[in-house]
Design a protein around this motif. Structure first.
Motif, PDB file in Angstrom:
ATOM      1  N   GLN A   1     -75.432 -22.921 -31.231  1.00 21.77           N
ATOM      2  CA  GLN A   1     -74.931 -24.212 -31.708  1.00 21.77           C
ATOM      3  C   GLN A   1     -73.423 -24.077 -31.827  1.00 21.77           C
ATOM      4  N   LEU A   2     -72.710 -25.024 -31.260  1.00 29.58           N
ATOM      5  CA  LEU A   2     -71.255 -24.927 -31.170  1.00 29.58           C
ATOM      6  C   LEU A   2     -70.635 -26.262 -31.542  1.00 29.58           C
ATOM      7  N   GLY A   3     -69.604 -26.236 -32.384  1.00 28.99           N
ATOM      8  CA  GLY A   3     -68.943 -27.491 -32.718  1.00 28.99           C
ATOM      9  C   GLY A   3     -67.998 -27.365 -33.885  1.00 28.99           C
ATOM     10  N   LEU A   4     -67.531 -28.528 -34.356  1.00 27.50           N
ATOM     11  CA  LEU A   4     -66.601 -28.591 -35.484  1.00 27.50           C
ATOM     12  C   LEU A   4     -67.376 -28.552 -36.798  1.00 27.50           C
ATOM     13  N   VAL A   5     -66.748 -27.948 -37.810  1.00 26.57           N
ATOM     14  CA  VAL A   5     -67.387 -27.751 -39.115  1.00 26.57           C
ATOM     15  C   VAL A   5     -66.992 -28.885 -40.059  1.00 26.57           C
ATOM     16  N   LYS A   6     -67.982 -29.480 -40.713  1.00 24.89           N
ATOM     17  CA  LYS A   6     -67.703 -30.423 -41.797  1.00 24.89           C
ATOM     18  C   LYS A   6     -67.201 -29.625 -43.001  1.00 24.89           C
ATOM     19  N   HIS A   7     -65.999 -29.936 -43.457  1.00 20.51           N
ATOM     20  CA  HIS A   7     -65.433 -29.086 -44.513  1.00 20.51           C
ATOM     21  C   HIS A   7     -66.167 -29.244 -45.839  1.00 20.51           C
ATOM     22  N   GLU A   8     -66.924 -30.332 -46.026  1.00 16.17           N
ATOM     23  CA  GLU A   8     -67.643 -30.513 -47.286  1.00 16.17           C
ATOM     24  C   GLU A   8     -68.861 -29.606 -47.383  1.00 16.17           C
ATOM     25  N   THR A   9     -69.522 -29.361 -46.251  1.00 12.46           N
ATOM     26  CA  THR A   9     -70.776 -28.612 -46.266  1.00 12.46           C
ATOM     27  C   THR A   9     -70.683 -27.238 -45.622  1.00 12.46           C
ATOM     28  N   GLY A  10     -69.661 -27.023 -44.776  1.00  9.98           N
ATOM     29  CA  GLY A  10     -69.560 -25.756 -44.056  1.00  9.98           C
ATOM     30  C   GLY A  10     -70.509 -25.664 -42.880  1.00  9.98           C
ATOM     31  N   LEU A  11     -71.151 -26.796 -42.496  1.00 10.94           N
ATOM     32  CA  LEU A  11     -72.110 -26.809 -41.398  1.00 10.94           C
ATOM     33  C   LEU A  11     -71.517 -27.520 -40.189  1.00 10.94           C
ATOM     34  N   VAL A  12     -72.043 -27.196 -39.023  1.00  4.67           N
ATOM     35  CA  VAL A  12     -71.600 -27.860 -37.803  1.00  4.67           C
ATOM     36  C   VAL A  12     -72.125 -29.293 -37.794  1.00  4.67           C
ATOM     37  N   GLY A  13     -71.260 -30.245 -37.443  1.00  4.75           N
ATOM     38  CA  GLY A  13     -71.658 -31.639 -37.401  1.00  4.75           C
ATOM     39  C   GLY A  13     -72.783 -31.881 -36.404  1.00  4.75           C
ATOM     40  N   SER A  14     -73.666 -32.823 -36.744  1.00  5.68           N
ATOM     41  CA  SER A  14     -74.848 -33.072 -35.917  1.00  5.68           C
ATOM     42  C   SER A  14     -74.499 -33.638 -34.542  1.00  5.68           C
ATOM     43  N   MET A  15     -73.266 -34.150 -34.365  1.00 12.09           N
ATOM     44  CA  MET A  15     -72.872 -34.738 -33.091  1.00 12.09           C
ATOM     45  C   MET A  15     -72.564 -33.686 -32.029  1.00 12.09           C
ATOM     46  N   PHE A  16     -72.540 -32.413 -32.420  1.00  9.18           N
ATOM     47  CA  PHE A  16     -72.098 -31.390 -31.493  1.00  9.18           C
ATOM     48  C   PHE A  16     -73.277 -30.681 -30.825  1.00  9.18           C
ATOM     49  N   SER A  17     -72.983 -29.575 -30.141  1.00  7.55           N
ATOM     50  CA  SER A  17     -73.870 -29.021 -29.123  1.00  7.55           C
ATOM     51  C   SER A  17     -74.861 -27.998 -29.666  1.00  7.55           C
ATOM     52  N   GLN A  18     -76.100 -28.106 -29.193  1.00 12.29           N
ATOM     53  CA  GLN A  18     -77.115 -27.088 -29.469  1.00 12.29           C
ATOM     54  C   GLN A  18     -77.810 -26.792 -28.145  1.00 12.29           C
ATOM     55  N   ASN A  19     -77.630 -25.594 -27.608  1.00 14.73           N
ATOM     56  CA  ASN A  19     -78.025 -25.310 -26.234  1.00 14.73           C
ATOM     57  C   ASN A  19     -78.652 -23.938 -26.095  1.00 14.73           C
ATOM     58  N   ASN A  20     -79.306 -23.749 -24.948  1.00 12.19           N
ATOM     59  CA  ASN A  20     -79.682 -22.403 -24.513  1.00 12.19           C
ATOM     60  C   ASN A  20     -79.073 -22.193 -23.141  1.00 12.19           C
ATOM     61  N   LYS A  21     -78.619 -20.979 -22.869  1.00 12.30           N
ATOM     62  CA  LYS A  21     -77.906 -20.713 -21.627  1.00 12.30           C
ATOM     63  C   LYS A  21     -77.985 -19.228 -21.316  1.00 12.30           C
ATOM     64  N   VAL A  22     -78.056 -18.931 -20.022  1.00 11.86           N
ATOM     65  CA  VAL A  22     -77.923 -17.556 -19.565  1.00 11.86           C
ATOM     66  C   VAL A  22     -76.468 -17.352 -19.135  1.00 11.86           C
ATOM     67  N   PHE A  23     -75.759 -16.493 -19.860  1.00 10.62           N
ATOM     68  CA  PHE A  23     -74.377 -16.167 -19.529  1.00 10.62           C
ATOM     69  C   PHE A  23     -74.373 -14.976 -18.563  1.00 10.62           C
ATOM     70  N   SER A  24     -73.548 -15.052 -17.538  1.00 12.09           N
ATOM     71  CA  SER A  24     -73.387 -13.947 -16.604  1.00 12.09           C
ATOM     72  C   SER A  24     -71.906 -13.754 -16.325  1.00 12.09           C
ATOM     73  N   PHE A  25     -71.443 -12.521 -16.408  1.00  8.97           N
ATOM     74  CA  PHE A  25     -70.027 -12.236 -16.218  1.00  8.97           C
ATOM     75  C   PHE A  25     -69.620 -12.342 -14.744  1.00  8.97           C
ATOM     76  N   LYS A  26     -70.595 -12.491 -13.839  1.00  9.78           N
ATOM     77  CA  LYS A  26     -70.295 -12.424 -12.411  1.00  9.78           C
ATOM     78  C   LYS A  26     -69.404 -13.576 -11.946  1.00  9.78           C
ATOM     79  N   THR A  27     -69.609 -14.795 -12.492  1.00 10.44           N
ATOM     80  CA  THR A  27     -68.800 -15.940 -12.095  1.00 10.44           C
ATOM     81  C   THR A  27     -68.233 -16.628 -13.325  1.00 10.44           C
ATOM     82  N   ARG A  28     -67.099 -17.296 -13.136  1.00 11.98           N
ATOM     83  CA  ARG A  28     -66.427 -17.959 -14.254  1.00 11.98           C
ATOM     84  C   ARG A  28     -67.314 -19.024 -14.885  1.00 11.98           C
TER      85      ARG A  28
END
Length: 367
Positions: free
Chosen positions: A97-124
């Motif tokens: 989960q990636l995004g901006l933090v709501k300063h009141e709660t310390g949690l990532v805002g619900s409008m931001f990203s929640q994903n699964n991904k396979v990262f590979s260093f082979k390509t950018r």
């Protein structure tokens, strides 16, 4: 007779059972990247970025890039957050989960990203993930994500590690679910089953269980079980607390957590936390009092710092008072603080604490 003997022997023959198990481990981690002085960086140019330190989750190295003006590949009017795999020759499966933090709660805002991904260093493209955020969505509602010109980016990651297959003997492992006692206690409060005390609060009634209240608060213990009270007392009137605040107090008593205040934002949310702090002080619930101080300390601005400082002084919140004084001492908007509604009340009711703040502000800073 011989046939019966063979049947008995057949039934007694042990069946050999073998088993194996495939396990997949995972490791969780989080990183918070703080952008101090956001207003000074937001115009640094397209494809220009600031990078976090390298952090490790699941044995792999990662970093976060922030492009205030976006990249040449991003849509116009968007800022970009980039999560990048830094470990060379690696291929990693993740949930994040990636995004901006709501300063009141310390949690990532619900409008931001929640994903699964396979990262590979082979390509950018495979070693990076880009999140596009409309700049207008941040700057039209800065109170949610900007605090003292500070922007926080948070990445919560789960890295899936390599599977392992091994032989097992029998099936001796029994899965035990996580504790759900708090869920049961919350249901007990909501159902009012076997409740033995009723509170009248601002025209509303709340039913609860004496033993829980006494266990969590020495003040409730004295009121309900003290020598001056009758054992059969079943109704109490509570003054100076709003019904919504008392309901939140009971929720904390039963679950050791704050309820969701999703319908409250900004000043309304802070006002609820202020009232809850006063209630926590009244009933000597130190953990709840500290939690409220923590939330208020993270929500300071020039408009509310004087009001919060007066509250901290009145209810012996030394930690919160120190945070408020430091905020005033380090603020370059002292004129705005003086012009706020809470400043006049602070000056009248708590002159000594105001002097402390002004004296600290006047001291020369050592660079």
């Amino acid at each position: 007779m011989e046939s019966a003997s063979k049947e008995t022997a057949s039934r007694c023959t042990k069946e050999k059972v073998t088993a194996s198990r495939c396990t997949t481990d995972k490791e969780k981690g989080a990183h918070i990247f703080e952008i101090a002085g956001y207003s000074l960086k937001k115009d640094m140019g397209v494809d220009k970025f600031v990078r976090s330190t390298i952090f490790t989750v699941g044995g792999y190295d990662w970093s976060i890039r922030f492009y205030p003006k976006g990249t040449y590949e991003s849509p116009e009017g968007c800022m970009v957050i980039c999560l990048e795999l830094m470990s060379s020759n690696a291929e990693v499966r993740t949930f994040f989960q990636l995004g901006l933090v709501k300063h009141e709660t310390g949690l990532v805002g619900s409008m931001f990203s929640q994903n699964n991904k396979v990262f590979s260093f082979k390509t950018r493209n495979n070693r990076q993930y880009h999140l596009f955020i409309l700049t207008s969505s941040l700057e039209t509602k800065p109170v949610k994500y900007l605090h003292n010109d500070l922007l926080k980016i948070r990445c919560d990651m789960t890295v899936i590690k390599e599977s392992e297959v091994y032989e097992t003997v029998g099936h001796s492992e029994i899965e035990v679910p996580p504790s759900d006692i708090m869920e049961h206690l919350a249901k007990l409060l909501d159902s009012e089953e076997e409740a033995d005390v009723t509170f009248n609060v601002g025209g509303e009634t709340f039913q609860a269980h004496k033993i829980f209240l006494a266990m969590r608060s020495p003040v409730f213990k004295a009121e309900l079980f003290g020598p001056m009270k009758e054992k059969k007392m079943r109704r109490l009137t509570v003054k100076d607390i709003q019904p919504a605040v008392f309901k939140a107090l009971l929720h904390f008593i039963y679950t050791d957590s704050l309820p969701d205040f999703d319908d409250l934002e900004g000043d309304d949310n802070c006002e609820m936390i202020r009232h809850l702090l006063v209630a926590a002080d009244k009933y000597a619930m130190d953990r709840l009092k500290l939690m409220c101080q923590n939330i208020l300390g993270k929500s300071l601005d020039v408009e509310n710092v004087a009001t919060t400082l007066a509250l901290a002084d009145q209810h012996n919140c030394d930690k919160l008072k120190d945070v408020c004084i430091e905020f005033i001492a380090s603020s370059d908007k002292m004129d705005d603080v003086v012009a706020s509604k809470g400043y006049a009340n602070l000056k009248r009711s708590c002159p000594s604490v105001l002097i402390d703040a002004l004296e600290k502000r006047s001291r020369p800073r050592i660079s």
